[in-house]
Scaffold this motif. Structure first.
Motif, PDB file in Angstrom:
ATOM      1  N   SER A 171      37.717  43.369  53.994  1.00 43.97           N
ATOM      2  CA  SER A 171      37.651  43.669  52.698  1.00 43.97           C
ATOM      3  C   SER A 171      38.462  42.610  51.729  1.00 43.97           C
ATOM      4  CB  SER A 171      37.994  44.839  52.423  1.00 43.97           C
ATOM      5  OG  SER A 171      39.606  45.108  52.768  1.00 43.97           O
ATOM      6  N   GLU A 172      39.212  41.879  52.605  1.00 47.17           N
ATOM      7  CA  GLU A 172      40.105  40.844  51.826  1.00 47.17           C
ATOM      8  C   GLU A 172      38.983  39.547  50.911  1.00 47.17           C
ATOM      9  OE1 GLU A 172      43.529  40.727  51.543  1.00 47.17           O
ATOM     10  OE2 GLU A 172      43.193  42.835  52.354  1.00 47.17           O
TER      11      GLU A 172
ATOM     12  N   ARG B 247      28.612  38.848  51.127  1.00 49.85           N
ATOM     13  CA  ARG B 247      29.847  39.207  49.938  1.00 49.85           C
ATOM     14  C   ARG B 247      29.846  38.102  48.976  1.00 49.85           C
ATOM     15  NH1 ARG B 247      33.528  43.665  51.223  1.00 49.85           N
ATOM     16  NH2 ARG B 247      32.438  44.823  52.847  1.00 49.85           N
TER      17      ARG B 247
ATOM     18  N   LYS C 148      37.029  40.663  48.712  1.00 52.42           N
ATOM     19  CA  LYS C 148      36.743  40.918  47.518  1.00 52.42           C
ATOM     20  C   LYS C 148      37.679  40.200  46.520  1.00 52.42           C
ATOM     21  CE  LYS C 148      40.403  44.547  47.823  1.00 52.42           C
ATOM     22  NZ  LYS C 148      40.845  45.872  48.277  1.00 52.42           N
ATOM     23  N   PHE C 149      38.560  39.658  47.051  1.00 52.30           N
ATOM     24  CA  PHE C 149      39.485  38.713  46.234  1.00 52.30           C
ATOM     25  C   PHE C 149      38.800  37.400  45.751  1.00 52.30           C
ATOM     26  CE2 PHE C 149      42.530  41.446  48.353  1.00 52.30           C
ATOM     27  CZ  PHE C 149      43.097  42.086  47.316  1.00 52.30           C
ATOM     28  N   ILE C 150      37.903  37.085  46.420  1.00 56.88           N
ATOM     29  CA  ILE C 150      37.186  35.590  46.148  1.00 56.88           C
ATOM     30  C   ILE C 150      35.783  35.897  45.730  1.00 56.88           C
ATOM     31  CG2 ILE C 150      38.826  34.355  47.505  1.00 56.88           C
ATOM     32  CD1 ILE C 150      36.338  34.029  49.731  1.00 56.88           C
ATOM     33  N   LYS C 151      35.018  36.972  45.799  1.00 54.65           N
ATOM     34  CA  LYS C 151      33.713  37.157  45.866  1.00 54.65           C
ATOM     35  C   LYS C 151      33.321  36.943  44.296  1.00 54.65           C
ATOM     36  CE  LYS C 151      33.157  41.997  45.086  1.00 54.65           C
ATOM     37  NZ  LYS C 151      32.056  42.543  44.371  1.00 54.65           N
ATOM     38  N   ASP C 152      34.370  37.256  43.296  1.00 51.24           N
ATOM     39  CA  ASP C 152      33.609  36.911  41.958  1.00 51.24           C
ATOM     40  C   ASP C 152      34.295  35.513  41.296  1.00 51.24           C
ATOM     41  OD1 ASP C 152      32.713  39.546  41.779  1.00 51.24           O
ATOM     42  OD2 ASP C 152      34.747  40.286  41.279  1.00 51.24           O
ATOM     43  N   LEU C 153      34.686  34.545  42.332  1.00 53.80           N
ATOM     44  CA  LEU C 153      34.766  33.300  41.889  1.00 53.80           C
ATOM     45  C   LEU C 153      33.526  32.401  41.708  1.00 53.80           C
ATOM     46  CD1 LEU C 153      37.932  32.411  44.159  1.00 53.80           C
ATOM     47  CD2 LEU C 153      37.931  33.203  41.658  1.00 53.80           C
TER      48      LEU C 153
END
Length: 71
Positions: free
Chosen positions: A5-6, A39, A8-13
Motif C-alpha cells: 500500500s506504500e 498500481r 499509493k504515495f507514488i501512483k499519482d506521479l
C-alpha cells in the motif's frame, strides 16, 4: 513488514515512467512486479527492465482473476 500500500504515495506521479525497486523488501512479495505495474500503469520500466506488452497482458489477467478494479 512489507506493505504494497506504500505505492499509493507514488501512483499519482504523472511523470513517473521508470521505477527501480532493486534491493527493496517489496520484491519479496509474490507477484510484486504485477502489483506494481497494476498500481502504476504508466511505468515503462521497472527494476531496470522494460515492461513489454506480454507483461501488460499478464497484469490485465491478474486484475481480472483477482477482481481488482482499474487503478
Amino acid at each position: 513488514m512489507i506493505d504494497i500500500s506504500e505505492i499509493k504515495f507514488i501512483k499519482d506521479l504523472n511523470m513517473l515512467r521508470d521505477l527501480n525497486l532493486l534491493r527493496n523488501p517489496i520484491q519479496e512479495l509474490p507477484d510484486y512486479r504485477l502489483l506494481i505495474i497494476y498500481r502504476v500503469p504508466r511505468l515503462k520500466e521497472l527494476d531496470r527492465k522494460k515492461i513489454d506488452v506480454k507483461e501488460k497482458v499478464r497484469v490485465f489477467i491478474f486484475r481480472v482473476t483477482y477482481g481488482l478494479r482499474s487503478s
